[in-house]
Design an enzyme around this catalytic site. Structure first.
Site, PDB file in Angstrom:
ATOM      1  N   THR A  23       0.866  -1.177   0.000  1.00  0.00           N
ATOM      2  CA  THR A  23       0.000   0.000   0.000  1.00  0.00           C
ATOM      3  C   THR A  23       0.904   1.229   0.000  1.00  0.00           C
ATOM      4  O   THR A  23       1.934   1.259   0.670  1.00  0.00           O
ATOM      5  CB  THR A  23      -1.033  -0.019   1.157  1.00  0.00           C
ATOM      6  OG1 THR A  23      -1.997   0.997   0.915  1.00  0.00           O
ATOM      7  CG2 THR A  23      -0.401   0.203   2.522  1.00  0.00           C
ATOM      8  N   CYS A  29      -2.983   7.584   7.888  1.00  0.00           N
ATOM      9  CA  CYS A  29      -3.614   6.265   7.802  1.00  0.00           C
ATOM     10  C   CYS A  29      -2.647   5.216   8.360  1.00  0.00           C
ATOM     11  O   CYS A  29      -1.455   5.451   8.462  1.00  0.00           O
ATOM     12  CB  CYS A  29      -3.918   5.897   6.359  1.00  0.00           C
ATOM     13  SG  CYS A  29      -5.054   7.022   5.541  1.00  0.00           S
ATOM     14  N   HIS A  46      -5.798  -0.880   4.895  1.00  0.00           N
ATOM     15  CA  HIS A  46      -5.330   0.514   4.932  1.00  0.00           C
ATOM     16  C   HIS A  46      -6.453   1.344   5.570  1.00  0.00           C
ATOM     17  O   HIS A  46      -7.389   1.754   4.894  1.00  0.00           O
ATOM     18  CB  HIS A  46      -5.054   0.945   3.480  1.00  0.00           C
ATOM     19  CG  HIS A  46      -4.517   2.333   3.303  1.00  0.00           C
ATOM     20  ND1 HIS A  46      -3.595   2.633   2.327  1.00  0.00           N
ATOM     21  CD2 HIS A  46      -4.772   3.502   3.925  1.00  0.00           C
ATOM     22  CE1 HIS A  46      -3.304   3.935   2.375  1.00  0.00           C
ATOM     23  NE2 HIS A  46      -4.016   4.488   3.326  1.00  0.00           N
TER      24      HIS A  46
END
Lengths: 161, 205
Positions: A23, A29, A46
């Protein structure tokens, strides 16, 4: 050589060796990987926000730490991964902009990390490594064959946790 | 006039663009003064975009970007994010400081040059928005971040992503004799705030 599965923001994927999962551009995040070394299978999620109960539009479970972790565990269970063999590694939760105002949205990264850790504890999943906080974005690449998480950040040498 | 969640119709886009045009005047004056040269500032394009389209414009999640974020609050709450690709920001700094260098880490001086540009662009737009709508808005001091575009854009997405997945984007460019630089000004706001702005444009409701 396997493929590399790409996970977007507020999304997740299950991945089995020889594939890898990545990711890109985690800011505040948090990227959470839960893996099973026996079956060399892992799930990466995520998450964007800590708490789904504080937001009205909360239908996407993968967006929130409190609903995302149970979702990921459920999906792993479907692939035959559950129980005491599960481990976790996490990265992200940075504070991208330094604001002087004490707005709670500015330390959402910290809250994300806290909620992720709370959820993992609740399900009894040990956190083997983490690279969280500070003020820079991270890209993670997880290889379920050896449970290594490679972290790259702009202008920094890559590291493996 | 109603507003679909996070969406704008053509009339609303025209209005938001017109506000941009009003803002250009003061931005151009301030920038030319600062750069000591004749400079054209233009808000060329106005778009309501999904965040992943914004990411595409910037070259993808892992493209290095330079950004200046200001928060506004008052009658409407939102964020202004001035963001540009790193090579564009390098040109901007070189143009301002009359240098020609490939910049690795930004020095404090170079950072504050970018910060000030973001502040002028954002502030001009917000001042125009204020005078156009009569809304009272306060802008917080700007903060700079140089990092992956994906990590930067997640900040407005997180704060206002609940209300809609679109941002209002003004593409801005600065030209002098030597450089032609492109940057983007993103306005992200609470859904209620968009409604307030549009209610001013269309008072009959």
């Amino acid at each position: 050589m396997g493929d590399t599965i790409k996970v977007g923001i507020a999304d997740y994927a299950i991945c089995k060796s020889p594939d890898m999962v990545t990711t890109i551009g985690l800011g505040s995040c948090v990227g959470v990987v839960i893996y099973d070394q026996m079956t060399k299978t892992c799930g990466l999620i995520h998450v964007m926000l800590p708490d789904s109960t504080r937001i009205r539009a909360n239908s996407n479970k993968a967006k929130f730490a409190d609903t995302g972790i149970p979702l990921l565990l459920e999906e792993l269970k479907k692939k035959g991964c559950s129980g005491r063999g599960l481990r976790a590694k996490i990265a992200g939760g940075a504070k991208m902009f330094e604001f002087t105002t004490n707005n709670n949205a500015t330390n959402v990264g910290e809250q994300n990390v806290e909620m992720v850790l709370t959820q993992l504890k609740k399900f009894g999943i040990p956190v083997m490594a983490k690279d969280v906080g500070l003020n820079f974005g991270r890209t993670v690449l997880f290889d379920p064959s050896d449970a290594s998480m490679k972290i790259t950040a702009a202008g920094k040498p890559p590291k493996v946790i | 006039m109603g507003l679909d969640k996070g969406d704008f119709n053509d009339v609303q886009k025209d209005i938001l663009k017109e506000i941009g045009n009003i803002g250009i005047g003061s931005a151009t004056t301030a920038m030319s003064f600062m750069f000591h040269s004749k400079l054209t500032v233009d808000f060329t394009k106005v778009l309501a975009l999904e965040f992943d389209e914004v990411l595409r414009l910037l070259g993808g999640e892992d493209e290095l970007a330079v950004s200046v974020l200001s928060v506004f609050e008052g009658d409407a709450d939102g964020m202004l994010l001035f963001i540009m690709k790193k090579d564009q920001a390098d040109n901007l700094v070189n143009m301002m400081m009359q240098t020609h260098e490939q910049i690795e880490g930004y020095s404090d001086m170079q950072q504050s040059a970018v910060k000030e540009t973001g502040n002028i662009i954002g502030g001009s737009y917000l001042a125009a928005l204020e005078s156009f709508t009569g809304l009272k808005l306060r802008l917080t001091p700007p903060q700079i971040c140089i990092d992956m575009a994906g990590a930067i854009l997640s900040v407005p997405v997180i704060q206002f992503g609940q209300t809609g997945d679109k941002a209002f984007l003004v593409e801005s460019s600065f030209d002098d004799e030597e450089y032609d630089i492109n940057g983007f000004l993103l306005m992200v706001s609470e859904f209620d705030s968009y409604e307030k702005m549009c209610a001013v444009f269309f008072p009959e409701g």
